[in-house]
Every structure is written in structure tokens, then in C-alpha cells.
Design a protein around this motif. Structure first.
Motif, PDB file in Angstrom:
ATOM      1  N   UNK A   1       0.830  -1.200   0.000  1.00  0.00           N
ATOM      2  CA  UNK A   1       0.000   0.000   0.000  1.00  0.00           C
ATOM      3  C   UNK A   1       0.871   1.261   0.000  1.00  0.00           C
ATOM      4  N   UNK A   2       2.026   1.185   0.658  1.00  0.00           N
ATOM      5  CA  UNK A   2       2.910   2.354   0.680  1.00  0.00           C
ATOM      6  C   UNK A   2       3.311   2.736  -0.745  1.00  0.00           C
ATOM      7  N   UNK A   3       3.598   1.733  -1.554  1.00  0.00           N
ATOM      8  CA  UNK A   3       4.003   1.995  -2.935  1.00  0.00           C
ATOM      9  C   UNK A   3       2.871   2.669  -3.710  1.00  0.00           C
ATOM     10  N   UNK A   4       1.657   2.183  -3.522  1.00  0.00           N
ATOM     11  CA  UNK A   4       0.509   2.774  -4.211  1.00  0.00           C
ATOM     12  C   UNK A   4       0.324   4.234  -3.777  1.00  0.00           C
ATOM     13  N   UNK A   5       0.390   4.491  -2.469  1.00  0.00           N
ATOM     14  CA  UNK A   5       0.238   5.859  -1.963  1.00  0.00           C
ATOM     15  C   UNK A   5       1.320   6.776  -2.534  1.00  0.00           C
ATOM     16  N   UNK A   6       2.551   6.281  -2.526  1.00  0.00           N
ATOM     17  CA  UNK A   6       3.670   7.062  -3.057  1.00  0.00           C
ATOM     18  C   UNK A   6       3.461   7.366  -4.532  1.00  0.00           C
ATOM     19  N   UNK A   7       3.128   6.345  -5.307  1.00  0.00           N
ATOM     20  CA  UNK A   7       2.915   6.531  -6.746  1.00  0.00           C
ATOM     21  C   UNK A   7       1.790   7.524  -7.015  1.00  0.00           C
ATOM     22  N   UNK A  36       1.705  15.732   1.653  1.00  0.00           N
ATOM     23  CA  UNK A  36       1.568  14.378   2.195  1.00  0.00           C
ATOM     24  C   UNK A  36       2.880  13.946   2.840  1.00  0.00           C
ATOM     25  N   UNK A  37       2.751  13.159   3.886  1.00  0.00           N
ATOM     26  CA  UNK A  37       3.903  12.586   4.564  1.00  0.00           C
ATOM     27  C   UNK A  37       3.575  11.107   4.758  1.00  0.00           C
ATOM     28  N   UNK A  38       4.374  10.240   4.152  1.00  0.00           N
ATOM     29  CA  UNK A  38       4.109   8.802   4.182  1.00  0.00           C
ATOM     30  C   UNK A  38       5.188   8.123   5.016  1.00  0.00           C
ATOM     31  N   UNK A  39       4.760   7.333   5.998  1.00  0.00           N
ATOM     32  CA  UNK A  39       5.714   6.665   6.874  1.00  0.00           C
ATOM     33  C   UNK A  39       5.234   5.250   7.200  1.00  0.00           C
ATOM     34  N   UNK A  40       6.158   4.476   7.737  1.00  0.00           N
ATOM     35  CA  UNK A  40       5.844   3.129   8.195  1.00  0.00           C
ATOM     36  C   UNK A  40       6.232   3.045   9.662  1.00  0.00           C
ATOM     37  N   UNK A  41       5.277   2.642  10.493  1.00  0.00           N
ATOM     38  CA  UNK A  41       5.521   2.486  11.924  1.00  0.00           C
ATOM     39  C   UNK A  41       6.439   1.277  12.112  1.00  0.00           C
ATOM     40  N   UNK A  42       7.611   1.508  12.670  1.00  0.00           N
ATOM     41  CA  UNK A  42       8.597   0.447  12.847  1.00  0.00           C
ATOM     42  C   UNK A  42       8.151  -0.663  13.791  1.00  0.00           C
ATOM     43  N   UNK A  43       7.226  -0.373  14.686  1.00  0.00           N
ATOM     44  CA  UNK A  43       6.785  -1.367  15.666  1.00  0.00           C
ATOM     45  C   UNK A  43       5.895  -2.442  15.037  1.00  0.00           C
ATOM     46  N   UNK A  44       4.964  -2.005  14.194  1.00  0.00           N
ATOM     47  CA  UNK A  44       4.005  -2.970  13.639  1.00  0.00           C
ATOM     48  C   UNK A  44       3.948  -2.947  12.112  1.00  0.00           C
ATOM     49  N   UNK A  45       4.872  -2.250  11.488  1.00  0.00           N
ATOM     50  CA  UNK A  45       4.957  -2.190  10.022  1.00  0.00           C
ATOM     51  C   UNK A  45       3.702  -1.591   9.383  1.00  0.00           C
ATOM     52  N   UNK A  46       2.987  -0.748  10.133  1.00  0.00           N
ATOM     53  CA  UNK A  46       1.748  -0.124   9.656  1.00  0.00           C
ATOM     54  C   UNK A  46       2.069   1.149   8.882  1.00  0.00           C
ATOM     55  N   UNK A  47       1.462   1.295   7.706  1.00  0.00           N
ATOM     56  CA  UNK A  47       1.655   2.491   6.885  1.00  0.00           C
ATOM     57  C   UNK A  47       0.744   3.600   7.396  1.00  0.00           C
ATOM     58  N   UNK A  48       1.301   4.810   7.478  1.00  0.00           N
ATOM     59  CA  UNK A  48       0.543   6.010   7.866  1.00  0.00           C
ATOM     60  C   UNK A  48       0.751   7.057   6.779  1.00  0.00           C
ATOM     61  N   UNK A  82      -3.636   9.280   8.758  1.00  0.00           N
ATOM     62  CA  UNK A  82      -4.499   8.140   8.473  1.00  0.00           C
ATOM     63  C   UNK A  82      -3.680   6.865   8.627  1.00  0.00           C
ATOM     64  N   UNK A  83      -4.172   5.968   9.468  1.00  0.00           N
ATOM     65  CA  UNK A  83      -3.574   4.642   9.601  1.00  0.00           C
ATOM     66  C   UNK A  83      -4.154   3.811   8.462  1.00  0.00           C
ATOM     67  N   UNK A  84      -3.288   3.352   7.572  1.00  0.00           N
ATOM     68  CA  UNK A  84      -3.748   2.608   6.396  1.00  0.00           C
ATOM     69  C   UNK A  84      -3.862   1.139   6.804  1.00  0.00           C
ATOM     70  N   UNK A  85      -5.051   0.807   7.330  1.00  0.00           N
ATOM     71  CA  UNK A  85      -5.285  -0.534   7.875  1.00  0.00           C
ATOM     72  C   UNK A  85      -6.345  -1.309   7.099  1.00  0.00           C
ATOM     73  N   UNK A  86      -6.763  -0.768   5.954  1.00  0.00           N
ATOM     74  CA  UNK A  86      -7.780  -1.439   5.152  1.00  0.00           C
ATOM     75  C   UNK A  86      -9.202  -1.007   5.457  1.00  0.00           C
ATOM     76  N   UNK A  87      -9.383  -0.189   6.485  1.00  0.00           N
ATOM     77  CA  UNK A  87     -10.738   0.238   6.839  1.00  0.00           C
ATOM     78  C   UNK A  87     -11.265   1.323   5.893  1.00  0.00           C
ATOM     79  N   UNK A  88     -10.362   2.000   5.179  1.00  0.00           N
ATOM     80  CA  UNK A  88     -10.753   2.989   4.174  1.00  0.00           C
ATOM     81  C   UNK A  88     -10.426   2.429   2.793  1.00  0.00           C
ATOM     82  N   UNK A  89     -11.293   2.694   1.851  1.00  0.00           N
ATOM     83  CA  UNK A  89     -11.064   2.210   0.490  1.00  0.00           C
ATOM     84  C   UNK A  89      -9.982   3.035  -0.193  1.00  0.00           C
ATOM     85  N   UNK A  90      -9.453   2.495  -1.280  1.00  0.00           N
ATOM     86  CA  UNK A  90      -8.482   3.238  -2.081  1.00  0.00           C
ATOM     87  C   UNK A  90      -9.096   4.543  -2.574  1.00  0.00           C
TER      88      UNK A  90
END
Length: 121
Positions: A1-7, A36-48, A82-90
Motif C-alpha cells: 500500500x505504501x508503494x501505491x500511496x507514493x505513486x 503528504x507525509x508517508x511513513x511506516x511504523x517500525x513497531x508494527x509495520x503499519x503504513x501512515x 491516516x492509519x492505512x489498515x484497510x478500513x478505508x477504500x483506495x
């Protein structure tokens, strides 16, 4: 998902990547301003993804979606994370990115907006 957001973020006219804090996070800018600021939480690998937002819409989104939170380390009135956890659609994410980009693009000087628009002709 990070790649899609970045692209998607970098596909916006005049968008450019920046890494002012090192290899993480990715900051997407237009006209030198962050949208936009895109990051990955190092603890749980969650994209924000943090996005600029109209203050009234920001509060609405936070009330409607648990994954939308006040901007992390940002002005909480104007930014959501936004925590990108699948609860929001693309499509939901696309609309939030578009809104953020549009707010920042409109805040640029007329000359800067025209220069960016001329790039894509």
C-alpha cells in the motif's frame, strides 16, 4: 500500500519527493510545500499517511473513521494522520490525497501555480 500511496501522490502535477528527515518518512511536496507525509511504523509495520485537510472536514473524518487521527507531530487543526489498515477504500484515500494536494496547490502564489501548470502542457 505504501508503494501505491507514493505513486499516487507523486503522480500529481508538479509533485516531488523529499526526505528532509532521512530515509523515512517520504514527504510529498508541490511548489516546495508539503501535502503528504508517508511513513511506516517500525513497531508494527503499519503504513501512515498525513494529509492537509480543511479543519471542519478533518473533524468530520475523525468522527467517522477510527483510522483517521489528528496529525501526528503536525498542526492538529489542519492535518490528519491516516492509519492505512484497510478500513478505508483506495477511493477514500485518493479523495483525501486530492483534497490535501488541492489545498496546498491553491495556497501557492499565482506565479508558482502557473509555473507548475506550464510544466504539464
Amino acid at each position: 500500500m505504501k508503494e501505491w500511496l507514493t505513486d499516487y501522490c507523486l503522480s500529481k502535477k508538479g509533485a516531488s519527493p523529499d526526505y528532509p528527515f532521512g530515509p523515512e518518512p517520504l514527504v510529498c511536496k508541490v511548489g516546495g510545500k508539503m501535502f503528504a507525509l508517508i511513513s511506516v511504523d517500525g513497531k508494527n509495520n503499519q503504513v501512515h499517511i498525513s494529509l492537509k485537510c480543511d479543519p471542519v472536514i478533518a473533524v468530520n473524518l475523525r468522527e467517522q473513521h477510527a483510522s483517521v487521527q489528528p496529525g501526528y507531530h503536525l498542526n492538529k487543526k489542519h492535518w490528519n494522520t491516516v492509519v492505512v489498515d484497510g478500513s478505508l477504500s483506495s477511493e477514500d484515500l485518493r479523495q483525501m490525497i486530492d483534497h490535501s494536494y488541492d489545498l496546498v496547490f491553491r495556497s501557492l502564489t499565482k506565479a508558482a501555480r502557473e509555473a507548475i501548470t506550464a510544466l504539464i502542457r
